[in-house]
Scaffold this active site. Sequence first.
Site, PDB file in Angstrom:
ATOM      1  N   ASP A   1       1.054  -1.006   0.260  1.00  0.00           N
ATOM      2  CA  ASP A   1      -0.202  -0.128   0.741  1.00  0.00           C
ATOM      3  C   ASP A   1       0.965   0.773  -0.139  1.00  0.00           C
ATOM      4  O   ASP A   1       2.157   1.274   0.133  1.00  0.00           O
ATOM      5  CB  ASP A   1      -0.650   0.076   1.018  1.00  0.00           C
TER       6      ASP A   1
ATOM      7  N   GLU B   1       2.879   5.232  -4.056  1.00  0.00           N
ATOM      8  CA  GLU B   1       2.527   6.570  -4.795  1.00  0.00           C
ATOM      9  C   GLU B   1       4.468   6.442  -4.892  1.00  0.00           C
ATOM     10  O   GLU B   1       4.379   6.835  -5.795  1.00  0.00           O
ATOM     11  CB  GLU B   1       1.282   7.174  -4.568  1.00  0.00           C
TER      12      GLU B   1
ATOM     13  N   ASP C   1      -9.135   3.950  -1.524  1.00  0.00           N
ATOM     14  CA  ASP C   1      -9.943   4.214  -0.726  1.00  0.00           C
ATOM     15  C   ASP C   1     -11.604   5.081  -0.961  1.00  0.00           C
ATOM     16  O   ASP C   1     -12.106   6.100  -0.946  1.00  0.00           O
ATOM     17  CB  ASP C   1      -9.329   5.554  -0.131  1.00  0.00           C
TER      18      ASP C   1
HETATM   19  C1  NOJ Z   1      -4.584   3.467   3.029  1.00  0.00           C
HETATM   20  C2  NOJ Z   1      -5.125   1.733   1.807  1.00  0.00           C
HETATM   21  O1  NOJ Z   1      -5.565   2.469   1.246  1.00  0.00           O
HETATM   22  C3  NOJ Z   1      -6.520   1.667   3.416  1.00  0.00           C
HETATM   23  O2  NOJ Z   1      -6.211   1.031   2.614  1.00  0.00           O
HETATM   24  C4  NOJ Z   1      -5.231   1.157   4.410  1.00  0.00           C
HETATM   25  O3  NOJ Z   1      -6.545   0.369   5.023  1.00  0.00           O
HETATM   26  C5  NOJ Z   1      -4.755   1.764   4.709  1.00  0.00           C
HETATM   27  N1  NOJ Z   1      -4.589   2.907   3.725  1.00  0.00           N
HETATM   28  C6  NOJ Z   1      -4.487   2.234   6.152  1.00  0.00           C
HETATM   29  O4  NOJ Z   1      -3.341   0.749   5.768  1.00  0.00           O
END
Ligand code: NOJ
Length: 976
Positions: free
Chosen positions: A538, A541, A614
Amino acid sequence: MRPWTLLGVLSLLAAVPDALAVKQADFKTCSQAGFCRRGRALSARATEAGKSWNSPYSVDVPSISIAPNKAVFTAGVKSSLYPEIQFGLELRVHDDGVVRVRMDEVNGLRKRYDEAASWALISEPVVSEEIQWVAGKKDIRAKYGNGNEVVVAFEPLKVSLLRGGKEQVVLNGNGLLHMEHFRTKTPAATGTEEPEPAAEEGSEQVVLETPANPRAWFEGDKEDDWWEERFSSWTDSKPKGPESLSIDISFPNHATIYGIPQHATDLALPTTTGESPTFSEPFRLWNSDVFEYIASSPMSLYGSIPILHAHSADSTVGIFHAVGSETWIDVSHPTDKSTQTHWISESGILDIFLMPGPTTDEVFAQYARLTGTQVLPPQWSLGYHQCRWNYISTDDIRTVQKRFDEEDMPVDVFWLDIEYSEDHKYFMWEERGFPDPVEMTNDVAAVERKMVVIVDPHLKRADNYPVYKEASERGVLVKPASGDGEYEGWCWSGSSSWIDFFNPGAWAWWKDLFKPTKLASGTWSWTKSTTDIHIWNDMNEPSVFNGPEISMPRDNVHFNGWEHRDVHNINGMLFSNHTWQAVRERTNPPERPFVLTRSFFAGSQRFGAMWTGDNLGTWEHMAVGIKMVLANSIAGMSFSGSDVGGFFGNPEPEMLVRWYQVGIFNPFFRAHAHLDTKRREPFLLDEPYKGMIKDLLRLRYTMLPVWYTAFRETSVAGVPVLRPHYVVFPKDTKGFTVDDQYFIGSSGLLVKPITDKGVTQTKVYLPESQVYYDYFSHLVYRGSSKGREVKVNAELHQVPVLIRGGSIIPTRERPRRSSPLMRNDPFTLRVALSKTGSASGELYLDDGVSYSHESGEFVWRRFGATTEKKVVTLTSRDLGAENKDAAVDGVALVAYNPTKNAFAESIAAVRVEKIVVLGLAGKPSSVKLDGKELVWEFTPGVAASGKEKESAVASVLSIKDPRVRVVEDWAIQIAL
Ligand code: NOJ
């Protein structure tokens, strides 16, 4: 007219209910990015000048050099405005007809970043030996293939790809090519000015061309943010000065374009300029962690794939621009038959691949030969993934697993988000909640389930974190603008540094970290893990909470001195690439890894799955998620999905059910939820919702053979798992904008998930004169060659799934707790006869985890149905043996091993337990295998009543235990 007006912004916000969720001010608009502002201003001046506008770039004819017997030519290019600056152009025609156009500055003050393609491409493409360039007075051209021709006009420089004399793609046809050459800062430079505010309508800047500045007509009259640039509280030192690249890419005969993910928008890309644009900002590619993003916007999101398909009823062509820096793309339609795009990139060289098609399948294959195909994932990863931020302890995971089992709900994977780790030091377990991670994983693995655990790229700068310490000692962390020391920023782990995956010194070390054993080298390894743990990457970017636009400063320094601005969009791919390799090499022989990445680039499909980040628990986000997954699919990344339930919010039960209906028809199927949301695992719901979701989970599992077969096809041919209408019916113009329904692989399953509240019925578009059957009720729908919408029931417990007449769908209908437990289960075949009484379908199987399929250990069958003289014959043939030596679909097929095939032997006893034939004209007189009557049941169809075309029900023949095995050839005769 400057299109980005205050009114435009306000109307955009008004149109989008959740628009205020994202902090838009955290992210730049085009007018806040110096190079984009300059690029758009160039375009505005060209538009105003109309026909009198001329590109200053031309080919330096005497410098043309054609490689002997090779489809490559090179030439110098000059700009009349800067005769002293040299550019080099190279064109090469690959042996599959793709044309690569590269242009770079030659002997410039500095070197432009030219390595984007080396990360995206799987290998150096083979150049055609047959094609010859022929140089004339005005141009140089090469004819090849089925009527293709590439022409490079000398003055002004223009590159066109033609087919049958018709222009397919044109570069610099509008004269917007501009490669800002490296220059020396003069004392008069005005780089410290405040960024120009977004202009009001009618207030555009007047360009003053003065004798002292004859280049102003082209470059503008000031050094607009050339040497330093501010955004919010950040200053970009821009040590290299201006180096942006602008190029117009037009499709004079294609009215619809698709691609350039990732954006929350329609699949057929809306316009971004003109009198009534859908958007007034260009589409942006700058991988970004956009919190609570807008459900309809050209803003950049987490990943970037700079590829476009241009489509018309006559042909499909594609372009891929291998550029890793920030890129903005304007889209317009000068006529209702054509499309223009304008690409503005911050740095890098021009490196554009023209993919001639002319069919969608050929464009997919051409792109796959460049950047690779979607890797065949472990089969279990196509099952259901249960995630949340966060399961708080090993016992929490055990309880969740127990509840799934108590409710008989299938699930394959449990996930752990960042809170498993001590102070967000990834790999290190937070001991209070996770005292026994290996035992927990073994408990999950006892029913052949897996764990996925998150590993983010930010490393906590702490002396008690061996991963950070080792990275620091090796000098493999990204450097700040000064080029010295370690860049420090903030993320989940507080003060952090980032591994520079462009540095080969990090690669072997990173792999070692994932080994579940102690290493002889003495470096740290993840001994508190097992090979049943797979990885979630995660924040790659990368997301930096205190950085410009929530990311890294552009002037940070990577390996070999390249600035972050040059490689930003590629950065996330390198992280998932090396994680994928690390997980793959944990075992000997290697096993197929599963790695989920949030950030991606062209080529990321080789390393696993992505998700759309998200999203919000809203109907708009549910709907746009489908379009985003389709856009990713056609851009090579089939293994995509969006968070089921929506990451933010507490969806009401109705929405959650609909979200599972979307999820089971996404290639990657994972429920996930934010830390602040209420628990919403499917077993927590009340009836009838709980039962509905259980049925949906089971439906997904019955269809796993369909998904896996579709993944095989994408992994060899590049053609996506989810197929939008224009891919399946390329000539049907009405289907070009359809993006709320789609087909799954070549299976013939057509799905239209419901993404609105209170729906009981929906319309499904049928583009052909063919019969379609409701998967569940066997209602018959008839399409029309002119395109027709049919009404399909869609109560909350119903998800519209139709089977295209002419398809055979293999399923496994025994409910199991996890997908590997289905490995010896029998198959059901649903034969949906076409209106002429035929059908066919495929089934691909292998062991689902190893690489033995690469040495031919797989089962690949074709099922068929033909009707002749009142006899319907159902057959099963061995596609593996039939295609043994052939390359299918133009890309690659691993050799099948008909003699030594341990996998085929392991499932030799697996039966077909039921065959259901839909649409027989009447009751059979006999149903025989090898002359012996089988046990069967027939339910006659119901004819349509009156005008209600949709009320007809297909006849159903159900053959119980047809006594055939899935690995064998067989033929069943149905006499009518
Ligand atoms: C951002 C991610 O997009 C999300 O899916 C994740 O739960 C959070 N970071 C925490 O790791």
